[in-house]
Design a protein around this motif. Structure first.
Motif, mmCIF file in Angstrom:
data_model
loop_
_atom_site.group_PDB
_atom_site.id
_atom_site.type_symbol
_atom_site.label_atom_id
_atom_site.label_comp_id
_atom_site.label_asym_id
_atom_site.label_seq_id
_atom_site.Cartn_x
_atom_site.Cartn_y
_atom_site.Cartn_z
ATOM 1 N N UNK A 75 0.835 -1.207 0.000
ATOM 2 C CA UNK A 75 0.000 0.000 0.000
ATOM 3 C C UNK A 75 0.871 1.257 0.000
ATOM 4 N N UNK A 76 1.946 1.244 0.746
ATOM 5 C CA UNK A 76 2.878 2.368 0.773
ATOM 6 C C UNK A 76 3.481 2.586 -0.613
ATOM 7 N N UNK A 77 3.865 1.487 -1.282
ATOM 8 C CA UNK A 77 4.414 1.605 -2.646
ATOM 9 C C UNK A 77 3.385 2.206 -3.596
ATOM 10 N N UNK A 122 1.879 9.446 -5.753
ATOM 11 C CA UNK A 122 2.469 10.755 -5.436
ATOM 12 C C UNK A 122 3.630 11.115 -6.359
ATOM 13 N N UNK A 123 3.936 10.236 -7.322
ATOM 14 C CA UNK A 123 5.039 10.508 -8.240
ATOM 15 C C UNK A 123 6.409 10.235 -7.647
ATOM 16 N N UNK A 124 6.463 9.501 -6.548
ATOM 17 C CA UNK A 124 7.730 9.184 -5.878
ATOM 18 C C UNK A 124 8.243 7.789 -6.232
ATOM 19 N N UNK A 127 9.141 -0.707 -12.851
ATOM 20 C CA UNK A 127 10.290 -1.135 -13.642
ATOM 21 C C UNK A 127 9.817 -2.003 -14.807
ATOM 22 N N UNK A 128 10.756 -2.511 -15.580
ATOM 23 C CA UNK A 128 10.401 -3.281 -16.776
ATOM 24 C C UNK A 128 9.661 -4.581 -16.460
ATOM 25 N N UNK A 129 9.751 -5.048 -15.222
ATOM 26 C CA UNK A 129 9.032 -6.266 -14.796
ATOM 27 C C UNK A 129 7.644 -5.949 -14.256
ATOM 28 N N UNK A 130 7.331 -4.667 -14.107
ATOM 29 C CA UNK A 130 6.050 -4.282 -13.554
ATOM 30 C C UNK A 130 6.059 -4.118 -12.050
ATOM 31 N N UNK A 131 7.251 -4.217 -11.435
ATOM 32 C CA UNK A 131 7.377 -3.987 -9.998
ATOM 33 C C UNK A 131 7.442 -2.493 -9.744
ATOM 34 N N UNK A 132 6.793 -2.047 -8.697
ATOM 35 C CA UNK A 132 6.872 -0.639 -8.302
ATOM 36 C C UNK A 132 8.114 -0.466 -7.433
ATOM 37 N N UNK A 133 8.952 0.501 -7.801
ATOM 38 C CA UNK A 133 10.144 0.826 -7.015
ATOM 39 C C UNK A 133 10.220 2.337 -6.840
ATOM 40 N N UNK A 134 10.744 2.757 -5.704
ATOM 41 C CA UNK A 134 10.878 4.184 -5.451
ATOM 42 C C UNK A 134 11.911 4.775 -6.405
ATOM 43 N N UNK A 135 11.769 6.072 -6.677
ATOM 44 C CA UNK A 135 12.704 6.733 -7.585
ATOM 45 C C UNK A 135 14.141 6.609 -7.109
#
Length: 159
Positions: free
Chosen positions: A62-64, A70-72, A76-84
């Motif tokens: 949920x945090x991710x 929030x645009x933070x 990635x290319x695998x579809x994982x959400x990672x912070x900037x």
């Protein structure tokens, strides 16, 4: 106590952190049974080379999602959400915390001492085959590794 109550108590006693960084595998192993279930992330290529010292990240999903909104964060290319801040770290989802704990627990179920190299072997096997290795199988693989290393060392010293 019902099964539901047991699970609720387990859920409530675990920490619900948004983001944790484990700099070593030992740090993460020490947290087994203490964290809410969510995905663990790592750079799998680096972990394959140095599993004891490659950072492992614990992100609340949920945090991710909030970070993404929030645009933070980004996908990635695998579809994982990672912070900037970590987008160039090569992170990908690796294990769910519950699965990680299960791999470790299978080894502990033997009632014998469990070492980090044993956990590495069991994790690598699970990651590749989606199956558990029991204590005896891990111990046999570790012994084989030690023998092969001794042979390689002897060949190197003879050269």
């Amino acid at each position: 106590m019902s099964r539901y109550e047991d699970r609720l108590n387990d859920y409530n006693r675990r920490q619900h952190a948004d983001k944790l960084i484990f700099h070593t595998l030992g740090e993460l192993v020490a947290m087994c049974g203490k964290l809410h279930n969510t995905w663990l992330y790592t750079n799998v290529d680096k972990w394959e080379q140095d599993p004891l010292h490659t950072p492992i990240y614990y992100f609340n999903e949920e945090w991710l999602e909030d970070q993404l909104a929030e645009g933070q964060a980004t996908e990635n290319e695998r579809g994982d959400i990672v912070t900037h801040e970590l987008r160039d770290a090569g992170l990908q989802s690796w294990f769910e915390m519950a699965t990680f704990e299960d791999v470790v627990e299978v080894l502990h179920d033997a009632g014998e001492p469990v070492t980090l190299p044993m956990i590495v072997i069991a994790l690598k096997y699970y990651y590749e085959y989606d199956a558990f290795l029991d204590y005896d199988d891990v111990e046999a693989r570790l012994q084989l590794h030690d023998v092969l290393k001794q042979v390689a060392d002897e060949q190197t010293s003879e050269s």
